[in-house]
Design an enzyme around this catalytic site. Structure first.
Site, PDB file in Angstrom:
ATOM      1  NE  ARG A  47      -4.933  -2.246   5.044  1.00 41.97           N
ATOM      2  CZ  ARG A  47      -4.469  -2.040   3.562  1.00 41.97           C
ATOM      3  NH1 ARG A  47      -3.874  -3.120   3.140  1.00 41.97           N
ATOM      4  NH2 ARG A  47      -4.381  -0.926   3.300  1.00 41.97           N
ATOM      5  CG  ASP A 105      -1.706 -10.569  -0.670  1.00 38.39           C
ATOM      6  OD1 ASP A 105      -1.057  -9.402  -0.198  1.00 38.39           O
ATOM      7  OD2 ASP A 105      -2.678 -10.574  -1.181  1.00 38.39           O
ATOM      8  CG  ASP A 143       0.010  -6.201  -0.667  1.00 40.51           C
ATOM      9  OD1 ASP A 143      -0.937  -5.886   0.215  1.00 40.51           O
ATOM     10  OD2 ASP A 143      -0.305  -6.141  -1.982  1.00 40.51           O
TER      11      ASP A 143
END
Ligand SMILES: *[C@@H]1O[C@H](CO)[C@@H](O)[C@H](O)[C@H]1NC(C)=O
Ligand SMILES: *[C@@H]1O[C@H](CO)[C@@H](O)[C@H](O)[C@H]1NC(C)=O
Length: 321
Positions: free
Chosen positions: A213, A127, A156
């Site tokens: 998200r 990430d 990611d």
């Protein structure tokens, strides 16, 4: 008579400047969950190192003694995480410093600040920033960007938090050109370590041209105020697995599913938000999060677009907290 007009004009000016100055949090100060549990000061008081290479960066951010690490220029990563130790401030120099092709991780750490960094294009599974089993983290005034040319799993997360991480503030960042922006709570099976933790404040961030998200939250507690969500192709705030969210004074423009609860079993109390070209689910499960255990002031939703556009992202606040 002129004196009276003059006095009237002065009075009007002060009334208007009062309205204009009626602002929330100062742009460079910590508010929110990262002020709890002893607050978050990063490497304050420790020595400063300036780094220009990946090897120097890795070495400078390691260890638990207080330290300030200035990143100068854009450092190219190797796809692996750069592990940051406790009591560290990582800050970019000027308006164009950061890390590309890799990301930072805080694992079992505490008291870390990331400020004024441009973070981009880290290949999965790394990430851009991952916070794992860590407390008191402040992510402030960074620009996270990737691209939408690859499939959604090529990169990611931009900012993921998991395994019982707690007391985090995410303020004045830009999140853009990405699919899976910010995942809080990595799996449905981690309730034992995550319930009662994952307490996060997101305020004054710009989420723009991202897929979903913003955040997706399992088990945790998120206070989400005065953010600007502009063009989110799928779900925005996605509350799952019993997570509680308080969502107030935000602007949602062209967000397909601005707030979700019923799909995945979370809760959301939303108030004073502005929705344009975005349809709020009429069946939100409201939950219990009606107040937060810290003091804060927020910008009204109708001032959020201009304030966030003017102040969010790297290059806006370049000094140490
Ligand atoms: C508060 O922070 C400390 C580290 O400074 C950590 O060990 C502790 O578990 C934290 N408290 C809670 C309730 O998470
Ligand atoms: C409205 O939002 C949708 C996404 O939900 C987007 O595809 C569309 O382009 C937006 N329309 C306008 C006029 O901005």
């Amino acid at each position: 008579m002129w004196a009276r007009i003059f006095t009237a004009a002065l009075l009007l000016t002060s009334v208007f400047s009062f309205i204009i100055d009626k602002r929330a949090a100062p742009v460079d100060q910590l508010v929110g969950f990262a002020t709890l549990n002893g607050s978050t000061t990063g490497g304050t008081g420790g020595p400063t190192t300036t780094v220009t290479s990946l090897a120097a960066l890795r070495s400078a951010v390691s260890g638990t003694s207080p330290k300030i690490v200035q990143v100068s220029g854009i450092i190219t990563g190797d796809g692996e995480v750069v592990d940051v130790g406790s009591h560290t401030t990582v800050i970019g120099v000027g308006s164009n410093s950061g890390l590309t092709g890799g990301g930072f991780r805080v694992k079992k750490g505490t008291n870390v600040i990331f400020r004024n960094l441009r973070l981009s294009k880290s290949p999965a599974p790394t990430d851009l920033i991952e916070l794992q089993t860590s407390t008191n983290i402040w992510v402030d005034h960074n620009t996270f960007s990737s691209d939408l040319d690859h499939d959604k799993d090529f990169y990611d997360g931009q900012l993921d938090m998991n395994h019982g991480t707690d007391f985090v503030t995410v303020s004045w960042n830009i999140f853009t050109e990405h699919f899976k922006t910010s995942l809080v709570g990595g799996s449905d099976n981690t309730g034992d370590e995550d319930s009662g933790h994952l307490r996060i404040t997101y305020h004054h961030n710009l989420f723009q041209n991202v897929n979903s998200r913003t955040p997706s939250l399992r088990f945790g507690t998120a206070h989400i105020f005065s953010n600007y969500f502009n063009s989110v192709f799928d779900s925005g705030v996605d509350s799952r697995d019993g997570a509680q969210t308080l969502v107030e004074n935000n602007v949602f423009n062209s967000v397909k599913k601005p707030i979700e609860t019923t799909l995945n079993g979370g809760f959301s109390n939303q108030r004073d938000n502005i929705f344009t070209n975005s349809t709020l689910d009429p069946d939100l499960a409201v939950g219990t999060l009606t107040s937060v255990p810290y003091s804060f002031t927020q910008d009204a939703a109708n001032t959020v677009v201009s304030i966030v556009n003017a102040n969010a992202g790297a290059g806006k606040v370049t000094t140490l907290p």
